[in-house]
Design an enzyme around this catalytic site. Structure first.
Site: not given
Ligand code: B16
Ligand code: MG
Length: 215
Positions: A10-12, A18, A46, A115-116, A146, A170-171
């Site tokens: 995942d990115l953020d 971010t 998120k 990522s979304a 997601k 994933e966070d």
């Protein structure tokens, strides 16, 4: 030999923080509409797409807007968010991430992004991380967000790896649910109390090694 042949990130909140900029920009939008957005409420956003996030925020504030106004507000939020993101430098990559990605490269484990966010590429470029990813599945490619597994299943397909041989980092609660629905090993980055459904939960990548994923 590990079962895991590919890792999807995942990115953020996993590669870069971010999430704090998303919160700042959404909070300003809420304030302009006459209510506040708490950090706890922000947790629900998120991993959720921009327009879905806006719908959740409007429900929190009990505010109704026309479709046209929603698009205008979401665009404004995104401009503000990107302005905040432009302050970032490669130093903003979360601690331990680069070392872990270097370890994966060294072990010939494939690496992809799931990522979304529609801003994923711009952000990866900003922090000089684009070259680590063999594939990028972002908000511009997916039709179902997601917790639907689509984002990670597309990533696994791009990397020619069966889902059972993929690990997801994933966070977000929605992201962990997405990884589980995809049949992948779900690694939560954050707190156990929040990411209870994950197979493994770690606070971050510092000191984390590929061998911690198991055999
Ligand atoms: P954008 P991730 C998600 O990214 C964020 O967690 C979520 O808060 C955000 O609303 C979503 O991207 C869409 O982002 O407005 O940049 O398209 O965590 O899936 O990498
Ligand atoms: Mg995230």
């Amino acid at each position: 030999m590990s079962l895991i042949k590919a890792c999807l990130f995942d990115l953020d909140g996993v590669i870069v923080d971010t999430a704090k900029y998303h919160y700042q920009a959404w909070r300003q939008l809420a304030n302009e509409l006459g209510f506040d957005l708490t950090l706890e409420q922000n947790e629900q956003l998120k991993g959720i797409s921009r327009m879905e996030s806006l719908d959740i925020i409007l429900a929190i504030g009990g505010v109704e807007l026309s479709e046209e106004e929603k698009v205008r507000r979401a665009t404004e939020k995104n401009v503000r968010y990107l302005e905040l993101c432009m302050q970032m430098t490669p130093e903003d990559t979360l601690p331990g991430v680069r070392a872990f990605l270097d370890e994966l490269k060294h072990r010939s484990v494939k690496v992809g992004l799931g990522s979304a966010s529609k801003n994923a590429k711009v952000i990866l470029e900003r922090i000089d991380m684009l070259s680590y990813f063999e594939t990028i599945v972002d908000g511009n490619r997916i039709t179902r967000g997601k917790p639907d597994p689509q984002v990670f299943l597309l990533g696994a397909e791009d990397l020619n790896t069966p889902p059972a041989n993929c690990a997801v980092f994933e966070d977000a609660v929605a992201g962990i649910q997405s990884a589980i629905a995809a049949g992948m090993l779900a690694v939560g980055i954050g707190e156990k109390s929040v990411l209870a459904e994950a197979d493994i939960v770690v606070p971050g990548f510092v000191g984390f090694h590929f061998s911690d994923l198991g055999d």
